[in-house]
Design an enzyme around this catalytic site. Structure first.
Site, PDB file in Angstrom:
ATOM      1  N   GLU A 268     -10.685 -11.996   1.405  1.00 59.75           N
ATOM      2  CA  GLU A 268     -10.749 -10.642   0.417  1.00 59.75           C
ATOM      3  C   GLU A 268     -11.358 -10.892  -0.864  1.00 59.75           C
ATOM      4  O   GLU A 268     -11.608  -9.934  -1.573  1.00 59.75           O
ATOM      5  CB  GLU A 268     -10.514  -9.270   1.054  1.00 59.75           C
ATOM      6  CG  GLU A 268     -10.978  -9.374   2.322  1.00 59.75           C
ATOM      7  CD  GLU A 268     -10.080  -7.626   2.722  1.00 59.75           C
ATOM      8  OE1 GLU A 268     -10.923  -7.457   3.893  1.00 59.75           O
ATOM      9  OE2 GLU A 268      -9.532  -7.668   2.612  1.00 59.75           O
TER      10      GLU A 268
ATOM     11  N   ARG B 236       0.753  -1.438  -0.300  1.00 65.31           N
ATOM     12  CA  ARG B 236      -0.076  -0.149  -0.016  1.00 65.31           C
ATOM     13  C   ARG B 236       0.512   1.476  -0.128  1.00 65.31           C
ATOM     14  O   ARG B 236       0.390   2.467  -0.426  1.00 65.31           O
ATOM     15  CB  ARG B 236      -0.986   0.353   1.056  1.00 65.31           C
ATOM     16  CG  ARG B 236      -1.740  -0.632   0.546  1.00 65.31           C
ATOM     17  CD  ARG B 236      -1.710  -2.002   0.369  1.00 65.31           C
ATOM     18  NE  ARG B 236      -3.253  -2.848   0.427  1.00 65.31           N
ATOM     19  CZ  ARG B 236      -3.959  -3.699   1.035  1.00 65.31           C
ATOM     20  NH1 ARG B 236      -3.492  -3.084   2.232  1.00 65.31           N
ATOM     21  NH2 ARG B 236      -4.578  -3.855   1.427  1.00 65.31           N
TER      22      ARG B 236
ATOM     23  N   TRP C  66      -0.632  -3.088   8.652  1.00 62.93           N
ATOM     24  CA  TRP C  66      -1.158  -2.502   7.582  1.00 62.93           C
ATOM     25  C   TRP C  66      -0.926  -0.712   6.972  1.00 62.93           C
ATOM     26  O   TRP C  66      -1.229   0.293   8.269  1.00 62.93           O
ATOM     27  CB  TRP C  66      -2.775  -2.804   6.652  1.00 62.93           C
ATOM     28  CG  TRP C  66      -3.119  -4.013   7.358  1.00 62.93           C
ATOM     29  CD1 TRP C  66      -3.603  -4.272   8.616  1.00 62.93           C
ATOM     30  CD2 TRP C  66      -2.498  -5.254   6.218  1.00 62.93           C
ATOM     31  NE1 TRP C  66      -3.892  -6.239   8.468  1.00 62.93           N
ATOM     32  CE2 TRP C  66      -3.183  -6.547   7.312  1.00 62.93           C
ATOM     33  CE3 TRP C  66      -2.219  -5.140   5.118  1.00 62.93           C
ATOM     34  CZ2 TRP C  66      -2.887  -7.441   6.370  1.00 62.93           C
ATOM     35  CZ3 TRP C  66      -2.311  -7.013   4.524  1.00 62.93           C
ATOM     36  CH2 TRP C  66      -2.920  -7.582   5.203  1.00 62.93           C
ATOM     37  N   THR C  67      -0.910  -0.586   5.334  1.00 60.08           N
ATOM     38  CA  THR C  67      -0.092   0.594   5.899  1.00 60.08           C
ATOM     39  C   THR C  67      -1.256   1.680   4.404  1.00 60.08           C
ATOM     40  O   THR C  67      -0.541   3.116   4.120  1.00 60.08           O
ATOM     41  CB  THR C  67       1.329   1.132   5.231  1.00 60.08           C
ATOM     42  OG1 THR C  67       1.220  -0.135   3.390  1.00 60.08           O
ATOM     43  CG2 THR C  67       2.438  -0.036   6.382  1.00 60.08           C
TER      44      THR C  67
ATOM     45  N   HIS D  36      -6.611  -8.947  -4.524  1.00 61.93           N
ATOM     46  CA  HIS D  36      -5.378  -8.384  -3.775  1.00 61.93           C
ATOM     47  C   HIS D  36      -4.429  -8.990  -4.309  1.00 61.93           C
ATOM     48  O   HIS D  36      -3.056  -8.474  -4.102  1.00 61.93           O
ATOM     49  CB  HIS D  36      -5.597  -8.569  -2.429  1.00 61.93           C
ATOM     50  CG  HIS D  36      -6.252  -7.548  -1.222  1.00 61.93           C
ATOM     51  ND1 HIS D  36      -5.833  -6.593  -0.999  1.00 61.93           N
ATOM     52  CD2 HIS D  36      -6.888  -8.636  -0.216  1.00 61.93           C
ATOM     53  CE1 HIS D  36      -6.542  -6.327   0.284  1.00 61.93           C
ATOM     54  NE2 HIS D  36      -7.380  -7.375   0.024  1.00 61.93           N
TER      55      HIS D  36
ATOM     56  N   ASP E  80      -0.081  -6.437  -2.814  1.00 60.58           N
ATOM     57  CA  ASP E  80      -1.800  -5.685  -2.802  1.00 60.58           C
ATOM     58  C   ASP E  80      -1.874  -5.533  -4.289  1.00 60.58           C
ATOM     59  O   ASP E  80      -1.311  -5.413  -5.093  1.00 60.58           O
ATOM     60  CB  ASP E  80      -1.456  -5.521  -1.767  1.00 60.58           C
ATOM     61  CG  ASP E  80      -2.735  -5.833  -1.422  1.00 60.58           C
ATOM     62  OD1 ASP E  80      -3.754  -5.288  -1.621  1.00 60.58           O
ATOM     63  OD2 ASP E  80      -2.584  -6.184  -0.244  1.00 60.58           O
TER      64      ASP E  80
ATOM     65  N   TYR F 152      -4.205  -4.873  15.030  1.00 64.78           N
ATOM     66  CA  TYR F 152      -3.954  -4.361  13.675  1.00 64.78           C
ATOM     67  C   TYR F 152      -3.131  -3.125  14.247  1.00 64.78           C
ATOM     68  O   TYR F 152      -4.350  -1.993  14.707  1.00 64.78           O
ATOM     69  CB  TYR F 152      -5.041  -4.037  13.675  1.00 64.78           C
ATOM     70  CG  TYR F 152      -4.955  -5.510  12.024  1.00 64.78           C
ATOM     71  CD1 TYR F 152      -5.084  -6.782  12.320  1.00 64.78           C
ATOM     72  CD2 TYR F 152      -5.506  -4.926  10.792  1.00 64.78           C
ATOM     73  CE1 TYR F 152      -5.006  -8.108  12.028  1.00 64.78           C
ATOM     74  CE2 TYR F 152      -6.425  -6.381  10.028  1.00 64.78           C
ATOM     75  CZ  TYR F 152      -5.508  -7.939  10.699  1.00 64.78           C
ATOM     76  OH  TYR F 152      -5.837  -8.686   9.521  1.00 64.78           O
ATOM     77  N   PHE F 153      -2.163  -2.880  13.856  1.00 64.41           N
ATOM     78  CA  PHE F 153      -1.395  -1.774  14.240  1.00 64.41           C
ATOM     79  C   PHE F 153      -1.800  -0.437  13.587  1.00 64.41           C
ATOM     80  O   PHE F 153      -0.919   0.716  13.158  1.00 64.41           O
ATOM     81  CB  PHE F 153       0.369  -2.027  14.077  1.00 64.41           C
ATOM     82  CG  PHE F 153       0.481  -2.774  15.552  1.00 64.41           C
ATOM     83  CD1 PHE F 153      -0.361  -3.385  16.561  1.00 64.41           C
ATOM     84  CD2 PHE F 153       2.438  -3.167  15.281  1.00 64.41           C
ATOM     85  CE1 PHE F 153       0.007  -4.001  17.486  1.00 64.41           C
ATOM     86  CE2 PHE F 153       2.534  -3.603  16.956  1.00 64.41           C
ATOM     87  CZ  PHE F 153       1.370  -3.953  18.103  1.00 64.41           C
ATOM     88  N   ASP F 154      -2.871  -0.838  12.162  1.00 65.77           N
ATOM     89  CA  ASP F 154      -3.313   0.338  11.539  1.00 65.77           C
ATOM     90  C   ASP F 154      -4.227   1.024  12.673  1.00 65.77           C
ATOM     91  O   ASP F 154      -4.643   2.075  11.507  1.00 65.77           O
ATOM     92  CB  ASP F 154      -3.233  -0.406  10.383  1.00 65.77           C
ATOM     93  CG  ASP F 154      -4.592  -1.518   9.735  1.00 65.77           C
ATOM     94  OD1 ASP F 154      -4.435  -1.640  11.217  1.00 65.77           O
ATOM     95  OD2 ASP F 154      -5.125  -1.382   9.068  1.00 65.77           O
TER      96      ASP F 154
HETATM   97  C1  TNX Z   1      -8.106  -6.501   6.185  1.00 61.55           C
HETATM   98  S1  TNX Z   1      -6.118  -8.683   7.238  1.00 61.55           S
HETATM   99  C2  TNX Z   1      -6.780  -6.254   5.146  1.00 61.55           C
HETATM  100  C3  TNX Z   1      -5.927  -5.965   4.756  1.00 61.55           C
HETATM  101  C4  TNX Z   1      -6.708  -4.410   4.931  1.00 61.55           C
HETATM  102  C5  TNX Z   1      -6.651  -4.563   6.422  1.00 61.55           C
HETATM  103  C6  TNX Z   1      -6.292  -3.552   6.838  1.00 61.55           C
HETATM  104  C7  TNX Z   1      -6.502  -8.625   5.682  1.00 61.55           C
HETATM  105  C8  TNX Z   1      -6.278 -10.298   5.222  1.00 61.55           C
HETATM  106  N1  TNX Z   1      -6.703  -7.952   4.668  1.00 61.55           N
HETATM  107  O1  TNX Z   1      -6.274  -5.631   3.184  1.00 61.55           O
HETATM  108  O2  TNX Z   1      -5.038  -4.042   4.950  1.00 61.55           O
HETATM  109  O3  TNX Z   1      -7.773  -5.034   6.376  1.00 61.55           O
HETATM  110  O4  TNX Z   1      -7.275  -3.400   8.398  1.00 61.55           O
END
Ligand code: TNX
Length: 775
Positions: free
Chosen positions: A345, A176, A486-487, A280, A205, A436-438
């Site tokens: 996802e 990202r 996640w960035t 992704h 991604d 989740y450090f974001d």
């Molecule tokens: C979900 S965790 C995602 C990431 C996003 C994140 C943001 C995961 C396997 N997929 O693609 O960056 O949430 O918190």
């Protein structure tokens, strides 16, 4: 003549003796020992060992370089080149000694007045013994240039230590936003300091492919770059036209990767690569459109994409050939036993209509596209295991049937971990609730923009990879835990450090230390030394833990508001003012909840050693006529967002941008309608209704707020109305809807806020209200 010679000789002798005279060693107390993560067992003995430039480092054969952890620190901070020797002198040495009775990655450390002995049974054990010594040394050992006037003393202790979990990980999303190799190397240093042993690199991604693959050069030439829209919020970056120049990005060459992997290995860290599939991967499809179902040309997106429908085609064999070729090169570069294939996802709308995918579903006797994803992952799992590697994937790989031999990373809470471990699979726990450090780590109103969610230092600390409801057998399948950065909202190194530290320290303790040794109060005392080290190292760590938060209660009888000031670290010194004046070292020290009965500006700040330690808390609490008055709901708030319930609208507590903060009452799709009984005819001039909008989370401002007044609670007259049309809004925003009434007297106030109902982007429509202020 003779006399003079003797005289000058004795002067020289005196000078020499003075030069040699040791200052007495530091007198330590147990409180001076601040090791993070907390060692398993420690005994503290009165005394100290002093390093000097004659101290020898003694290593068994092939372990000479292991000592670099300590040697390099002394070279930089003390200017000494400590000698590494094969056998121990009589005193003044640090000795590494192999002891096969010790656990994997464990070590023992014995410090006496004249020697230091580390025993371990493997490389990481020795490293961790040395890292512990580093943390016993004065924080000045972290300096990059020589500091003088320091006694390099460590307390005489005996430590027996080993990790609770074998997977102690951190994930960095380099897709990202791209992070240069140097940043990755510095992350490895920080992981090593905390005895973490796994760095998971999220290399692929939608927004960027970050690893050179020789066979498919366009993956990085095309997939590594996107149109620079860094000036716009992540979710407001339009899809660029085909052919627009792409200037934001970067990637690691295979040489870079080799360097990263080798550097990590010297620090006891395994680098786990993640090559996402089947979703992704828009960056890969932008480079090679034939990888998708319909082969349409696309651009690498510059920002958020949701839902993700451009995914690899699961019907064409060429997709699998491509992935196997990519993974072959990846496996060459990464010795990691685990290869992460993502799996999260995927929106499979294309698969439902793609002729190739339909053929595959039929040929394989699959029931639906979920099973097609499972087919996809199982096929990759067979490939990886034929090469002696273990497939690792996000918990979505459970859907449609989990590949045998796969290991699961549980991120959507702990459900995936429970399910996979129940089925006998290994799991790595990385629930977004704790890892989740974001997410925000403090007050969203003052923190830099982040993904959403709230994850304070103390919440990370509570993380336990073995979750409630797991049997002993399931617990054995828990390899450990991991934090993920996640960035999307992390564009720079500085910001990445801010989000990572000190939360990584809390996570490190959660995955290393025994359950019995975990204690938040104790950690909060120890972590201060780490803060100082970060300061010296120039790490931009967050100080959010020093923010002041408040807990407000209202007494409905007396209408007195009582405000407790809270700091995450227990026992912190908080100073405050109530008259708008600035806070100084002489401002009132907080002890008991503050009572207010009029509109007040509260300022508060945590102090440490007579200096402000965190951000200033400043809020004007609007005391108003409806405080504590009875509220009747004609249409009640949703069960999921009840705020402070009956008193929620009249407790003066305003919500923050964090819609989970417990102040917001929510209505899903319907309107708010409530009546406040002022208990006697009351003169009023305006009513203010506070609302929050966060369209990304499906929360919208009301489109209308109307006030009705009544003297008997039966017949109401409309007294004022404000309307606001829907407008697209990418941020999170607070807004007061103010309805002027002129001067009116009434006993009952009915407030009606109208929900947007159906947002243009689809989905439900939440409406969030925090207070009805009557003035
Ligand atoms: C979900 S965790 C995602 C990431 C996003 C994140 C943001 C995961 C396997 N997929 O693609 O960056 O949430 O918190």
């Amino acid at each position: 003549m003779k006399k003079t010679v003797i005289q000058s000789f004795s002067v020289i002798l005196l000078v020499v003796l003075m030069g040699c005279k040791e200052e007495s060693k530091t007198i330590f107390t147990e409180g001076d020992i601040n090791i993070v993560p907390k060692p398993l067992e420690m005994t503290f003995n009165q005394g100290a060992f002093r390093f000097n430039k004659e101290t020898k480092l003694v290593a068994p054969k092939d372990h000479e370089e292991t000592l670099d952890v300590l040697k390099d620190r002394f070279t930089a901070a003390a200017g000494w080149d400590l000698e590494v020797v094969p056998t121990a002198p009589s005193s003044n040495f640090v000795l590494l000694s192999t002891d096969s009775s010790l656990a994997e990655e464990g070590y023992s450390l014995k410090v006496t007045d004249n020697q230091v002995v580390i025993r371990a049974n493997d490389y990481n054990g020795f490293l961790y013994g040395l890292e512990t010594i580093r943390q016993l040394l004065p924080v000045a050992i972290e300096n990059k240039s020589v500091v003088t006037n320091i006694n390099w003393d460590i307390p005489t202790v005996e430590i027996k230590d080993s990790p609770r979990f074998k997977w102690r990980g951190f994930m960095l999303d380099v897709s990202r936003h791209f992070f240069e190799k140097e940043y990755v190397l510095s992350t490895i240093d920080q992981l090593a300091l905390l005895k973490m042993n796994t760095l998971h690199l999220h290399l692929v991604d939608d927004q960027g492919w970050r690893i050179e693959i020789k066979k498919y050069p366009k993956l990085t030439e095309v997939g590594g770059f996107r149109v620079d829209q860094e000036d716009k919020p992540w979710n407001a970056r339009p899809t660029p036209d085909l052919g627009t120049e792409t200037t934001y990005g970067g990637f690691y060459t295979q040489e870079d990767i080799k360097e990263i992997v080798a550097y990590a290995s010297r620090k006891g860290i395994t680098v786990v690569p993640e090559i996402e599939m089947p979703a992704h991967v828009m960056s890969a499809i932008a480079a090679y459109p034939e990888l998708s179902c319909f082969q349409n040309p696309i651009m690498v997106p510059s920002g958020g994409v949701w839902p993700i429908t451009e995914i690899y085609c699961a019907g064409k064999d060429s997709t699998f050939e491509f992935l196997e070729n990519v993974l072959r090169e990846v496996m060459e570069l990464f010795p990691s036993p685990y290869i992460h294939v993502g799996g999260d996802e995927a929106t499979k709308t294309n698969w439902k209509i793609c002729p190739d995918c339909k053929k595959r579903v039929a040929a394989e006797g699959l029931d639906n596209v979920e099973e097609l994803q499972s087919y996809f992952i199982q096929r990759m799992e067979r490939f990886l295991s034929s090469k002696g590697r273990t497939l690792l994937g996000w918990d979505e790989i459970l859907e449609g049937g989990l590949a045998p031999g796969a290991t699961v990373m549980s991120w959507r809470g702990v459900k995936g971990g429970l399910e996979a471990s129940e089925a006998g699979h290994d799991v790595v726990m990385t629930p977004n609730s704790h890892c989740y450090f974001d997410y925000y780590q403090g007050d969203q109103d003052v923190e830099p923009l982040a993904w959403g969610g709230n994850l304070s230092l103390s919440k990370v600390y509570q993380f336990d990879p073995v979750v409630e409801g797991m049997s002993e057998q399931q617990g054995k399948h828990v390899l450990g835990g991991q934090a993920n950065l996640w960035t999307e909202y992390v564009p720079t190194n500085d910001q990445a450090e801010y989000m990572t530290y000190p939360r990584l320290a809390a996570l490190a303790e959660a995955v290393w230390s025994s359950k019995d040794n975990k204690n938040w109060n104790d950690f909060s005392n120890r972590v201060g030394s780490l803060f100082q080290r970060y300061g010296i190292m120039g790490v931009n760590y967050a100080k959010s833990v020093y923010q002041v938060t408040t807990e407000t209660t209202v007494n409905p009888e007396s209408a007195v508001i009582s405000i407790a000031l809270i700091s995450e670290f227990p026992g912190s010194e908080i100073r405050y003012t109530l008259d708008g004046s600035n806070i100084t070292t002489t401002s009132e020290k907080y002890t008991d909840p503050i009572e207010i009965t009029k509109t007040t500006t509260l300022k508060a700040q945590v102090f440490k050693e007579d200096r402000p330690a965190g951000a200033l808390f400043e809020k004007t609490i609007t005391y108003h006529k409806a405080v504590g008055k009875p509220v009747t709901y004609l249409n009640k708030y949703h069960d999921s967002y009840q705020g402070a319930k009956e008193l929620g609208m009249v407790n003066v507590v305003r919500g923050s941008k964090n819609f989970h903060d417990g102040q917001w009452q929510g209505w899903l799709g319907d309107d708010m309608e409530l009546v406040i009984d002022m208990e006697s005819p009351t003169e009023m001039e305006q009513v203010t209704v506070g609302a929050l909008e966060n369209q990304g989370s499906g929360i919208y401002f009301p489109i209308q707020v109307e006030i009705f007044l009544s003297d008997d609670g039966k017949s109401y007259r409309s007294a004022g109305i404000v309307k606001r049309e829907y407008t697209a809004n990418n941020g999170s925003e607070l807004k007061d809807f103010i309805i002027g009434l002129g001067k009116q007297t009434a006993r009952y106030i009915k407030v009606k806020a109208t929900n947007l109902g159906s947002p243009p982007s689809g989905g439900g429509s939440w409406m969030f209200i925090d207070e009805v202020v009557v003035e």
